[in-house]
Scaffold this motif. Structure first.
Motif, PDB file in Angstrom:
ATOM      1  N   GLU A  68       0.826  -1.209   0.000  1.00  0.00           N
ATOM      2  CA  GLU A  68       0.000   0.000   0.000  1.00  0.00           C
ATOM      3  C   GLU A  68       0.862   1.262   0.000  1.00  0.00           C
ATOM      4  OE1 GLU A  68      -4.165  -0.539   2.043  1.00  0.00           O
ATOM      5  OE2 GLU A  68      -2.599  -1.164   3.449  1.00  0.00           O
ATOM      6  N   SER A  69       2.074   1.178   0.545  1.00  0.00           N
ATOM      7  CA  SER A  69       2.957   2.347   0.592  1.00  0.00           C
ATOM      8  C   SER A  69       3.535   2.693  -0.781  1.00  0.00           C
ATOM      9  CB  SER A  69       4.108   2.079   1.571  1.00  0.00           C
ATOM     10  OG  SER A  69       4.897   0.985   1.124  1.00  0.00           O
ATOM     11  N   GLY A  70       3.403   1.779  -1.746  1.00  0.00           N
ATOM     12  CA  GLY A  70       3.985   1.996  -3.059  1.00  0.00           C
ATOM     13  C   GLY A  70       5.425   1.542  -3.168  1.00  0.00           C
ATOM     14  N   GLN A  71       6.043   1.125  -2.064  1.00  0.00           N
ATOM     15  CA  GLN A  71       7.431   0.653  -2.106  1.00  0.00           C
ATOM     16  C   GLN A  71       7.497  -0.725  -2.758  1.00  0.00           C
ATOM     17  OE1 GLN A  71       8.762   0.739   1.954  1.00  0.00           O
ATOM     18  NE2 GLN A  71       9.035   2.970   1.986  1.00  0.00           N
ATOM     19  N   HIS A  72       8.663  -1.061  -3.280  1.00  0.00           N
ATOM     20  CA  HIS A  72       8.861  -2.349  -3.918  1.00  0.00           C
ATOM     21  C   HIS A  72       9.173  -3.411  -2.870  1.00  0.00           C
ATOM     22  CE1 HIS A  72       8.738  -0.608  -7.899  1.00  0.00           C
ATOM     23  NE2 HIS A  72       9.659   0.300  -7.558  1.00  0.00           N
ATOM     24  N   PHE A  73       8.873  -4.657  -3.207  1.00  0.00           N
ATOM     25  CA  PHE A  73       9.259  -5.769  -2.354  1.00  0.00           C
ATOM     26  C   PHE A  73      10.780  -5.913  -2.379  1.00  0.00           C
ATOM     27  CE2 PHE A  73       4.861  -7.094  -3.267  1.00  0.00           C
ATOM     28  CZ  PHE A  73       4.424  -7.331  -1.970  1.00  0.00           C
ATOM     29  N   GLN A  74      11.383  -6.031  -1.201  1.00  0.00           N
ATOM     30  CA  GLN A  74      12.819  -6.219  -1.090  1.00  0.00           C
ATOM     31  C   GLN A  74      13.143  -7.715  -1.061  1.00  0.00           C
ATOM     32  OE1 GLN A  74      14.829  -3.538  -1.217  1.00  0.00           O
ATOM     33  NE2 GLN A  74      12.961  -2.286  -1.395  1.00  0.00           N
ATOM     34  N   ASP A  75      14.433  -8.021  -1.204  1.00  0.00           N
ATOM     35  CA  ASP A  75      14.848  -9.430  -1.173  1.00  0.00           C
ATOM     36  C   ASP A  75      14.468 -10.092   0.151  1.00  0.00           C
ATOM     37  OD1 ASP A  75      15.874  -9.154  -3.679  1.00  0.00           O
ATOM     38  OD2 ASP A  75      17.954  -8.873  -3.015  1.00  0.00           O
TER      39      ASP A  75
END
Length: 725
Positions: free
Chosen positions: A446-453
């Motif tokens: 929802e924050s718009g951030q990408h999924f990290q490893d």
């Protein structure tokens, strides 16, 4: 026997109790007319939720209320013949005399004891005894409260505390509880961390634990600990500090703490992890970075990021460990699915998620089982085949894969319709024993951030751990269902064996009954010929002839138990049939002091039925009601017409049936009556006759007593039917 006296003696208040029929009548409030308010006062005592006893100096029970009778299982008459020793076996004559004097001195005493039911079972009670004097006589008024639930709660609390001690004492995490500056609890891991024994730490004076805190950190740590012991909200729950252990070495500790209630008061619950190795490594890295900063600035950034990822990984692994342990403890399949999906959403901060699982254990096609978050969600018709190109790919990949990547690799895959509802996000396979057991689709953050490893790694480990938990839960549900089916089969087998024995016995009984029946019918014909012209005798002989024919039919039923028999349905007036049964049972009802009232409308539709069978049902229900009301009572019989059925209610004023027996009352040979009184076949026969009419019969308790409700179809056709009795 536990008896705890009141610290506050009660005040003396003379009772207005009066003597009536050998029992104590409750006092009338001042200012109220005795003749107006005495029934109301007695009613309030009789209906009190606590058991109430008035006891004489000789320990005899002079008055008991309804609650006392109900809890002990006696009638009021039975209890008034007893002494206090009969229901409280922990008392004896010597103890009673001692407590009588104690109550006389203190006026009011309270203690715990146990009462003995009529069926031999004990239950714990809290008793408050008041000493009263009236008309130069002395009485005890005792209020007894059932504290079974409280005792169970105390037992559960002790068990919970024991489990906490077991987990904390055997765990690797160092745990300590500080209250009023003193060590109230410490596990072995704390002793290994500090070098001090548990007994030494518990013997420290107030704030004596500060000896293990490095002087540079001591004021801060003490201040935080005191705030938590006071329950202050303005505290820091997680920080890193330095310890000086017993041998003088220094150790770095990652410390988590929070305010808790311990023995009813605020305390500081502290858990600690030795991170000296990590700190040493950080110091080495920091020194190297300072020495080589002008040469390896980029490398320093990489090491810092690696360190951050390491911390995140440690935290994620710890979180997954805790979640997996909790999931494995959940055997309820539905609860486990909800917990997994909600945990995944919360950890990732995603907008929505959908979980696909096999419809049943070992199933091949996955369907939508759970959705959480914000709609729209995939349609139920969208299925996933684990053997498709998509299924094989995510199984082989065995890690969360981005939806965008799947769209590029398999644009024409047939079972990826869910992607229409997820613009972006992850597809997480649930793998168990190298096989795909489910698929979790989770949307973008929802924050718009990408999924990290680390997000992908976290979901991968969590999914595989959860796949095991889901498989265990489904196996548990399957085993539970199989056990229930086995138990049902065993019950049916027992019933079948009983019916086989009944069939053999019935054939013998029928053979022996048919012979005298034939002789009786012949002599009735002779009497009928001799009594011609007397209408009253003709009427009586007609009734006897009808009942003999009904006996003949019952004998035929016995011969045909568990074998089909031919029954003819004719148009039947149910109200008239009930009146005929009451006419036959008139003398029996009078002898049992049973009053019957009818509520039968004048215009009731006739139904196609077997009249003799209905008579047998009605007679059995009336006999059961009379047996239940052994002191006499009232039976209300009402008939009501509905759209497609008529409903017949048999309402009595008896005590009803214990709810635990109700599911079994229509089973053959099941009886709540004393041995030798009932066979357990009456209600079973009623149930079968009503069922063969395509009707229903059920029983319900209500405030007035017990009620049997029968529903019979109106639109039944007149015909001959094969059925089993």
């Amino acid at each position: 026997m536990t008896r705890k006296k009141n610290d506050q003696p009660g005040t003396t208040r003379k009772s207005n109790a009066i003597k009536n029929g050998g029992s104590i009548q409750p006092a009338v409030p001042i200012g109220m007319a005795s003749e107006d308010h005495l029934p109301l006062t007695r009613l309030s005592l009789d209906r009190a939720s606590d058991s109430i006893f008035w006891i004489g100096q000789d320990a005899r029970l002079l008055y008991v209320n309804d609650s006392a009778c109900k809890r002990l299982g006696y009638t009021r008459k039975e209890l008034l013949l007893k002494r206090i020793f009969d229901i409280d076996p922990d008392f004896s004559a010597d103890i009673w005399a001692e407590y009588w004097e104690d109550a006389k001195q203190n006026k009011v005493i309270t203690f715990e004891s146990r009462h003995l039911k009529k069926n031999g079972q004990f239950f714990p009670v809290e008793i408050t005894v008041s000493y009263l004097e009236f008309n130069d006589k002395e009485y005890h008024c005792a209020y007894a409260r059932d504290i079974t639930a409280r005792k169970m709660a105390e037992s559960a609390l002790r068990e919970s505390e024991a489990k906490f001690r077991l987990l904390s004492e055997q765990g690797l995490l160092a745990i300590v509880i500080i209250q009023d500056g003193l060590i109230k609890f410490a596990n072995q891991a704390v002793a290994e961390l500090t070098g001090y024994s548990i007994d030494e730490m518990k013997a420290w004076p107030e704030d004596g634990y500060s000896v293990v805190i490095h002087p540079e950190h001591r004021l801060f740590v003490l201040d935080q600990a005191r705030k938590k012991q006071r329950g202050d909200p303005d505290v820091i729950n997680h920080y890193t500090t330095k310890f000086v252990i017993r041998n003088g070495d220094e150790k770095w500790v990652d410390l988590y703490s929070k305010s808790v209630k311990y023995d009813g008061r605020n305390a500081d619950f502290v858990s600690m992890v030795d991170i000296t190795g990590r700190k040493d490594a950080e110091n080495v890295l920091k020194k190297a970075r300072n020495e080589l900063e002008f040469l390896v600035e980029e490398r320093t950034v990489e090491l810092t990021e690696a360190n951050r990822q390491l911390k995140r990984r440690i935290f994620d692994l710890y979180t997954i460990f805790e979640l997996s342990r909790n999931f494995n403890a959940v055997l309820n399949y539905e609860t486990l699915l909800d917990s997994f999906v909600l945990t995944s959403l919360g950890q990732m901060g995603a907008a929505k998620a959908a979980l696909y699982l096999p419809h049943q254990l070992g199933g091949e096609t996955f369907r939508l089982e759970r959705v959480k978050g914000s709609p729209p969600f995939p349609r139920k018709e969208i299925l996933i085949n684990p053997d498709s190109e998509f299924g094989r790919y995510i199984t082989a990949y065995n890690r969360p894969v981005f939806i965008s990547e799947l769209s590029d690799k398999m644009p024409a895959a047939k079972d990826m319709g869910f992607m229409d509802y997820f613009d972006d996000g992850l597809v997480v396979p649930l793998i168990f024993q190298t096989k795909l057991r489910g698929v979790l689709i989770i949307s973008a953050k929802e924050s718009g951030q990408h999924f990290q490893d680390e997000d992908v790694e976290f979901l991968s480990i969590l999914a595989n751990q959860t796949a095991v938990s889901i498989e265990n839960a489904r196996l548990y549900e399957s085993e539970k269902e199989a056990l229930e089916k086995l138990q049902q089969t065993q019950r049916l087998l027992i019933q079948s064996e009983r019916l086989a024995v009944l069939g053999e016995l019935s054939a013998k009984i029928a053979h022996e009954v048919n012979n005298p029946l034939g002789i009786i019918k012949n002599y009735l014909n002779l009497i009928n010929q001799q009594a011609e012209g007397n209408p009253k005798i003709d009427e009586y002989l007609s009734i006897v002839q009808q009942e003999i024919d009904r006996i003949t039919m019952i004998v035929r039923q016995l011969l045909n138990i568990n074998r089909p028999m031919l029954i003819k349905f004719v148009r039947t007036d149910v109200g008239k049939t009930i009146r005929e049964v009451l006419n036959l049972m008139r003398r029996q009802l009078e002898q049992s002091s049973t009053k019957v009232t009818l509520d039968i409308p004048d215009s009731m539709p006739e139904i196609a039925a077997w009249p003799d069978g209905l008579k047998q049902v009605f007679m059995n229900l009336i006999i059961n009601a009379c047996d239940a009301m052994n002191q006499g009572g009232e039976i209300e019989i009402g008939i009501h017409s509905r759209e497609h059925t008529i409903q017949i209610n048999f309402q009595d004023t008896g005590p009803g049936i214990d709810p635990k027996h109700i599911p079994h009352i229509f089973e053959p040979f099941y009886s709540t009556k004393e041995a030798g009184v009932g066979t357990g076949l009456g209600l079973s026969v009623c149930h079968r006759i009503v069922r063969n009419h395509n009707g229903t019969i059920e029983f319900n308790n209500n405030p007035r007593g017990g009620c049997f409700k029968i529903d019979l179809p109106i639109d039944q056709e007149e015909d001959e039917y094969d059925w089993r009795i």
